[in-house]
Design an enzyme around this catalytic site. Structure first.
Site, short mmCIF file in Angstrom:
data_model
loop_
_atom_site.label_atom_id
_atom_site.label_comp_id
_atom_site.label_asym_id
_atom_site.label_seq_id
_atom_site.Cartn_x
_atom_site.Cartn_y
_atom_site.Cartn_z
N LYS A 158 0.88 -1.25 0.10
CA LYS A 158 -0.09 0.15 -0.13
C LYS A 158 0.80 1.48 0.00
O LYS A 158 2.06 1.15 0.43
CB LYS A 158 -0.81 -0.14 1.14
CG LYS A 158 -1.91 -1.09 1.40
CD LYS A 158 -2.94 -0.72 -0.13
CE LYS A 158 -4.09 -1.87 -0.14
NZ LYS A 158 -5.04 -2.04 1.05
N ARG B 241 -3.05 -10.96 3.60
CA ARG B 241 -3.39 -11.18 2.21
C ARG B 241 -2.31 -10.32 1.69
O ARG B 241 -1.99 -8.96 1.67
CB ARG B 241 -4.59 -10.10 1.89
CG ARG B 241 -5.10 -10.15 0.42
CD ARG B 241 -6.42 -9.38 0.29
NE ARG B 241 -6.80 -9.46 -1.21
CZ ARG B 241 -6.52 -8.39 -2.02
NH1 ARG B 241 -5.64 -7.44 -1.65
NH2 ARG B 241 -6.87 -8.65 -3.27
#
Length: 331
Positions: free
Chosen positions: A272, A307
């Site tokens: 991210k 994840r």
């Protein structure tokens, strides 16, 4: 009010400490979090009912679980195009499984900030050949379909998927919850503020931890009302989905609070933007070390499912993390 377990994995476990969610962590203190008062540390023995924090999780609860990301899209933020062709996605998924991913999460619609909506028919054309191809190739693990749409969920389940992961928290198309209930499959409910196209345009919260927690609690109750037992629900606080860097860090610092929901926690922080910002890695593909650092910190707070894009590296890191916190090599 939230009771957040102050989690430890230290080998020196005091008498009376509680096992967290049937997993690898323990706690003997909780942090009382209220919107209108400073945090307060309490001894767990002096707190009443802690069943939501201590009860074993039916799904993926006993040891860390890795979910590999397979984006069958041309425009995902970190690997767009890598698995756009079905045969490439199948090959990539099988490699992740061989590296230790117990779950493969197949997505046919990018949910990166600014991403455009993909019609259900096009999304089905992207994901169904991948799911069918993985099953035909012998993959027997869990296949998750990452979708917001009921028609896509139905098609994916028919092709061999057995978990539905909805970034909208089953709000975009509530009928998707009915699909999951009828099929009796597990679901992952995620928090997001807004839609991918606009979610990063000045997101605001009164108190990000309480706001996200309360939203997920309400969505879990709605899923139960739709016929999905809590034992088949996973919660994801939605790092990066309508959240600033400060919001993300506030959630990560106290992510163990979400154990109070009584379900496994999934963390999707891999590659991210905040990792690139803090770690000075502008290219998403260079963010594996930072992603792994965040993942291991989350394991220290008892997060059950990670994840990730970089499966082999994450699995290796987890193996060493487990060995060093327990004092012996794990099989």
């Amino acid at each position: 009010m939230i009771l957040r377990p102050v989690v430890s994995t230290d080998v020196a476990r005091p008498e009376g400490a509680r096992t967290l969610a049937g997993g690898w962590g323990w706690f003997d203190r909780v942090e009382l979090l209220r919107r209108d008062a400073p945090p307060e540390i309490l001894r767990a023995q002096k707190v009443g009912e802690l069943e939501a924090l201590t009860a074993p999780r039916a799904l993926f609860g006993e040891r860390p679980t890795v979910m590999g990301i397979v984006n069958a899209t041309p425009d995902s933020f970190s690997d767009g195009g890598l698995h756009a062709a079905a045969e490439d996605a199948v090959r990539g998924g099988l490699a992740m499984a061989a590296a230790g991913a117990a779950i493969l999460d197949i997505g046919g619609e990018s949910t990166r900030p600014g991403a455009a909506y993909v019609p259900a028919g096009e999304e089905i054309e992207r994901v169904v050949p991948v799911i069918a191809g993985l099953r035909a190739a012998g993959f027997v693990g869990t296949i998750s379909i990452d979708t917001r749409k009921a028609a896509v969920g139905e098609a994916a389940l028919a092709a061999g998927a057995d978990l539905i992961n909805d970034v909208s928290g089953f709000t975009h198309e509530p009928a998707l919850a009915d699909v999951a209930a009828a099929a009796r499959v597990p679901v992952c409910v995620m928090h997001a503020q807004g839609y991918p196209a606009t979610m990063q345009q000045n997101p605001r919260y009164d108190d990000v931890l309480h706001d996200v927690y309360d939203h997920l609690a309400a969505r879990i109750a709605a899923l139960e009302a739709a016929g999905i037992p809590r034992a088949r629900i996973i919660a994801d606080p939605g790092i990066g989905f309508g959240k600033t860097q400060a919001h993300n860090l506030a959630l990560l610092a106290r992510i163990s609070a979400f154990h109070g929901l009584g379900v496994p926690i999934l963390l999707g922080a891999s590659r991210k933007r905040f990792i690139g910002t803090i770690g000075a890695a502008p290219e998403a593909s260079d963010r594996a070390p930072g992603s792994i650092a965040v993942a291991l910190a989350a394991l220290g707070q008892g997060v059950q499912i990670l994840r990730v894009h970089d499966v082999a590296q994450t699995v290796q890191a987890i193996s060493l993390w487990r060995a060093t916190v327990t004092g012996y090599a794990n099989d």
